[in-house]
Design an enzyme around this catalytic site. Structure first.
Site, PDB file in Angstrom:
ATOM      1  N   GLY B  16       0.842  -1.202   0.000  1.00 46.08           N
ATOM      2  CA  GLY B  16       0.000   0.000   0.000  1.00 46.08           C
ATOM      3  C   GLY B  16       0.872   1.244   0.000  1.00 46.08           C
ATOM      4  O   GLY B  16       1.983   1.226   0.516  1.00 46.08           O
ATOM      5  N   GLY B  18      -0.773   4.734   0.041  1.00 48.58           N
ATOM      6  CA  GLY B  18      -1.568   5.948   0.247  1.00 48.58           C
ATOM      7  C   GLY B  18      -0.915   6.800   1.315  1.00 48.58           C
ATOM      8  O   GLY B  18       0.287   6.687   1.587  1.00 48.58           O
ATOM      9  N   TRP B  20      -1.319   6.817   4.620  1.00 52.15           N
ATOM     10  CA  TRP B  20      -0.878   6.042   5.778  1.00 52.15           C
ATOM     11  C   TRP B  20       0.187   5.025   5.363  1.00 52.15           C
ATOM     12  O   TRP B  20       1.185   4.828   6.065  1.00 52.15           O
ATOM     13  CB  TRP B  20      -2.103   5.387   6.417  1.00 52.15           C
ATOM     14  CG  TRP B  20      -1.968   4.622   7.705  1.00 52.15           C
ATOM     15  CD1 TRP B  20      -2.690   3.514   8.046  1.00 52.15           C
ATOM     16  CD2 TRP B  20      -1.128   4.903   8.838  1.00 52.15           C
ATOM     17  NE1 TRP B  20      -2.340   3.090   9.307  1.00 52.15           N
ATOM     18  CE2 TRP B  20      -1.381   3.919   9.813  1.00 52.15           C
ATOM     19  CE3 TRP B  20      -0.163   5.871   9.104  1.00 52.15           C
ATOM     20  CZ2 TRP B  20      -0.724   3.877  11.046  1.00 52.15           C
ATOM     21  CZ3 TRP B  20       0.498   5.840  10.331  1.00 52.15           C
ATOM     22  CH2 TRP B  20       0.216   4.853  11.294  1.00 52.15           C
ATOM     23  N   PHE B 121      -9.963  -3.187  -0.602  1.00 47.51           N
ATOM     24  CA  PHE B 121      -8.999  -3.755  -1.552  1.00 47.51           C
ATOM     25  C   PHE B 121      -8.321  -5.019  -1.032  1.00 47.51           C
ATOM     26  O   PHE B 121      -7.622  -5.708  -1.762  1.00 47.51           O
ATOM     27  CB  PHE B 121      -7.902  -2.724  -1.886  1.00 47.51           C
ATOM     28  CG  PHE B 121      -8.412  -1.510  -2.604  1.00 47.51           C
ATOM     29  CD1 PHE B 121      -9.576  -1.557  -3.361  1.00 47.51           C
ATOM     30  CD2 PHE B 121      -7.722  -0.301  -2.539  1.00 47.51           C
ATOM     31  CE1 PHE B 121     -10.051  -0.437  -4.029  1.00 47.51           C
ATOM     32  CE2 PHE B 121      -8.190   0.835  -3.202  1.00 47.51           C
ATOM     33  CZ  PHE B 121      -9.351   0.761  -3.947  1.00 47.51           C
ATOM     34  N   LYS B 272     -14.421   2.471  17.722  1.00 49.27           N
ATOM     35  CA  LYS B 272     -14.250   3.872  18.145  1.00 49.27           C
ATOM     36  C   LYS B 272     -14.985   4.835  17.218  1.00 49.27           C
ATOM     37  O   LYS B 272     -15.344   5.941  17.635  1.00 49.27           O
ATOM     38  CB  LYS B 272     -12.771   4.227  18.221  1.00 49.27           C
ATOM     39  CG  LYS B 272     -12.038   4.028  16.895  1.00 49.27           C
ATOM     40  CD  LYS B 272     -11.345   5.245  16.381  1.00 49.27           C
ATOM     41  CE  LYS B 272     -10.940   5.031  14.949  1.00 49.27           C
ATOM     42  NZ  LYS B 272      -9.958   5.939  14.435  1.00 49.27           N
ATOM     43  N   ARG B 338     -13.226  12.646  11.469  1.00 50.50           N
ATOM     44  CA  ARG B 338     -14.247  12.896  10.472  1.00 50.50           C
ATOM     45  C   ARG B 338     -15.639  12.484  10.939  1.00 50.50           C
ATOM     46  O   ARG B 338     -16.616  13.187  10.695  1.00 50.50           O
ATOM     47  CB  ARG B 338     -13.866  12.115   9.213  1.00 50.50           C
ATOM     48  CG  ARG B 338     -14.502  12.604   7.978  1.00 50.50           C
ATOM     49  CD  ARG B 338     -13.656  12.260   6.791  1.00 50.50           C
ATOM     50  NE  ARG B 338     -13.683  10.811   6.553  1.00 50.50           N
ATOM     51  CZ  ARG B 338     -13.223  10.239   5.428  1.00 50.50           C
ATOM     52  NH1 ARG B 338     -12.685  11.002   4.491  1.00 50.50           N
ATOM     53  NH2 ARG B 338     -13.267   8.953   5.283  1.00 50.50           N
ATOM     54  N   ASN B 339     -15.717  11.330  11.608  1.00 51.33           N
ATOM     55  CA  ASN B 339     -17.017  10.881  12.107  1.00 51.33           C
ATOM     56  C   ASN B 339     -17.570  11.876  13.118  1.00 51.33           C
ATOM     57  O   ASN B 339     -18.754  12.232  13.077  1.00 51.33           O
ATOM     58  CB  ASN B 339     -16.885   9.494  12.760  1.00 51.33           C
ATOM     59  CG  ASN B 339     -16.566   8.422  11.734  1.00 51.33           C
ATOM     60  OD1 ASN B 339     -17.441   8.006  10.996  1.00 51.33           O
ATOM     61  ND2 ASN B 339     -15.313   8.004  11.668  1.00 51.33           N
ATOM     62  N   GLN B 367     -16.801   5.842   8.066  1.00 47.29           N
ATOM     63  CA  GLN B 367     -16.703   4.468   8.578  1.00 47.29           C
ATOM     64  C   GLN B 367     -17.674   4.237   9.719  1.00 47.29           C
ATOM     65  O   GLN B 367     -18.189   3.141   9.904  1.00 47.29           O
ATOM     66  CB  GLN B 367     -15.273   4.201   9.057  1.00 47.29           C
ATOM     67  CG  GLN B 367     -14.315   3.969   7.902  1.00 47.29           C
ATOM     68  CD  GLN B 367     -13.145   3.138   8.346  1.00 47.29           C
ATOM     69  OE1 GLN B 367     -12.290   3.629   9.069  1.00 47.29           O
ATOM     70  NE2 GLN B 367     -13.100   1.891   7.930  1.00 47.29           N
TER      71      GLN B 367
END
Lengths: 417, 417
Positions: B16, B18, B20, B121, B272, B338-339, B367
């Site tokens: 990966g 991205g 992160w 993915f 969380k 964001r949540n 999420q």
């Protein structure tokens, strides 16, 4: 079932009438009304008497009225307008809150004394009550903090209990008074765990000596020494079980969890202020939310370690990691409390926390700095500074006075395991 | 001591690239350099290839140069300028990070596979790797989340492990990638606890069936079923002890705590997000810091209860209450994630979270809402909704779709004990 055989009801006094004391009086008064078989209908609130002039901004200011323009006694004003105009403005108190400027009279025949006083007034107020209260009274300390010196740690609840020769529990949580007064939802933790008491002995056999009071682990040493001297509640009263004590404080907007760990609850309210300073330092450095959360997590674990080291017999890890007086109070204090804000400002402006305290707090003192000092002095006397790297890093000799830079916090708290 | 008798070194691939993933590649590359007896010097980073044009705002934009103005392959660009211009701009990567667009080639002979992919993915990527990796490879999943359906809960680490027939641990914590990329201090939790493996059997005896994958409590059922099939690390390699795995991730600015509770670490990162929605709701109501801290505290305890209910054999309370992947990640997510922000906005504007998601997230999904849905479906299938009042309150059928108002949260989560 709780009142089976009980012919008397508990009388409750709130000892203190500041912002937090008046808030407690309001919610306790709501609860005694809701539980009339357990509690007498009126709640006494001791008021340190002072003269107050109603400000023109108050909803109780009426030009030309007898109350306007001239100073009034605070206690009379509270009993007239049912509002503590000076310390909790714009909040209506239930009419069953009775303000009383006479300390012994306000506590006379009360079986439950709720102490909500500034830390430094507790000894003086208790001394005035010696011999004036019923010997089987129970107390709850809502004042946060502990007395720490090089010679030992004394919980405020222990201090109240020893001075009055009664049992004293503790209430602490993520409790910003003004939010609770407005009935915004919050939680608290009440620790209440009286030792077995002598029901045959109606009067105490003398008071504990001051050397007993100064033991490092009062919770370990004191109950056995004191339980025989504490007087049991007469059977005419409803028992002060967890269930009944909870009913005195629990409201739909103020959720209470009962525990038995008085030491843990008391330590939480004191040590979180050191953690809040640390969180302010890293926030002032602009390190972001990861760093702040890390400091809070490490701080909670040092609180656990401190409790386990010095109150091993009574402290539970969960008091710090699961209760409002632990994790939630740390969160609230690190989001916007005074210690957090002053520490953050100190780093941002490149000044010491003491300078910020002097400039910004109008003569008031930060609890975190004095607690950090006292805890460090005690840890040093025990040779245990290295076991509490975050507390030690915050200790003023380092960060506050500049010997160690806040940038070093991660290194200092890194565990080598 | 760790490398005694070892003649080979571990080869590491980051699967990966991205935001992160590139951050993980940077810190792992720094660590393999620091521990040359354990790890090979280069770190492979698999890049999902795409064409990228250097933006004029980039420090690598030079008008007239060969790189300017025409689209470049992302992998080539990373290897040329040592920066992931698209997903982690302005952060210099160590030259020992090698971007590789060929998935099987990037993982060839790697003994450690660090998965940092978007959740969806993972199956596809794993399927492409079957038979292409060494059978004794170990994986760590840095992707947060779990697969929850009415029929059961599957940890992402279990999903990776089952598909590739290798052991997979998990990394999770209060880890905002951009802050770590800038080397701002943070912490994380790495769960790694391989079962005893068969060192006599060099090749796996077939793959697990899909029904095994869908067990409700894979952690309980799987190790015994799988351990005989997993292949032990050949003795030529340094052992992958907690100490050595920690060396792969721990940096002076990124403190690692090793645990064995893979289920707890994985659940923390998923659940969380439900708590963050709840915190956003009460913050949107203007209830203040007491209420927010209370919701966080209750949320952490529901995370513990969830882990204990469905992964009883392996989950520890302390993973949630004491580690970065638990309490610290909840704190970070409820401060500004964001949540949290979308839930707060929903209440402030009087819109549903779904409307906010549509308007504000540019096609991306929260999420928290999907986790709240999936967890609720599972709890309902188990008849256990009432045991998780906060999760149930957040569940969209109530709050998100308006059947229950967020003002009711305190009542809903009030414990009657």
């Amino acid at each position: 079932m709780a009142t089976l055989g009980a012919t008397k009801k508990h009388k409750v006094t709130i000892v203190g009438s500041g912002n937090w004391g008046t808030t407690m009086a309001k919610l306790v008064a709501e609860n005694v009304k809701a539980h009339p078989t357990l509690y007498e209908e009126t709640v006494q609130m001791w008021v340190f008497e002072e003269e107050v002039t109603i400000p023109t901004t108050s909803r109780h200011y009426a030009p030309g009225s007898s109350l306007a323009n001239k100073p009034q006694k605070l206690s009379q004003l509270i009993n007239t307008v049912h509002e503590n105009i000076k310390y909790l403005p714009n909040i209506t108190l239930p009419p069953n809150v009775i303000a009383n400027p006479d300390l012994p009279d306000s506590c006379k025949n009360s079986t439950i004394l709720v102490f909500v006083l500034p830390h430094q007034f507790i000894p003086r107020v208790c001394d005035q009550l010696v011999g004036k209260i019923v010997p089987y009274a129970r107390a709850i300390s809502c004042t946060k903090g502990v007395d720490v010196s090089e010679s030992g740690i004394k919980l405020l609840s222990e201090s109240i209990g020893m001075r009055l020769n009664i049992y004293c529990g503790a209430l602490s949580g993520a409790n910003i008074a003004s939010e609770i007064a407005q009935e915004k939802y919050s939680e608290t933790t009440v620790a209440y765990d009286p030792p077995p008491m002598d029901s045959r002995n109606p009067t105490p056999k003398g008071s504990p000596t001051s050397s007993q009071v100064d033991l490092i682990s009062p919770s370990k040493a004191v109950p056995s020494a004191r339980s025989a001297r504490l007087k049991a509640l007469p059977s005419e009263y409803p028992p002060l079980s967890h269930e009944n004590v909870r009913k005195l404080f629990h409201r739909p907007y103020f959720h209470v969890r009962m525990v038995s760990d008085v030491a843990g609850v008391s330590l939480g309210g004191a040590l979180k202020n050191i953690v809040a300073l640390a969180a302010g330092f890293v926030d002032g450095l602009g390190w972001g939310d990861n760093a702040k959360a890390a400091v809070m997590r490490v701080g909670i674990l040092e609180m656990v370690a401190f409790g386990k080291a010095f109150f091993a017999d009574s402290v539970h890890t969960s008091t710090f990691t699961e209760e409002s007086c632990g994790v939630a109070d740390v969160v609230t204090s690190c989001m916007g409390g005074r210690n957090f804000r002053c520490a953050k400002m100190a780093i941002e402006r490149g000044e010491s926390v003491f300078e910020i305290e002097k400039k910004e707090l109008n003569g008031q003192k930060l609890q975190g700095t004095s607690t950090a000092y006292e805890v460090n002095g005690f840890l040093k006397s025990q040779g245990m500074e290295a076991d509490f790297p975050l507390f030690t890093a915050v200790y003023s000799k380092h960060i506050l006075e500049g010997n160690v830079k806040p940038e070093q916090i991660p290194d200092l708290i890194e565990r080598k395991d």
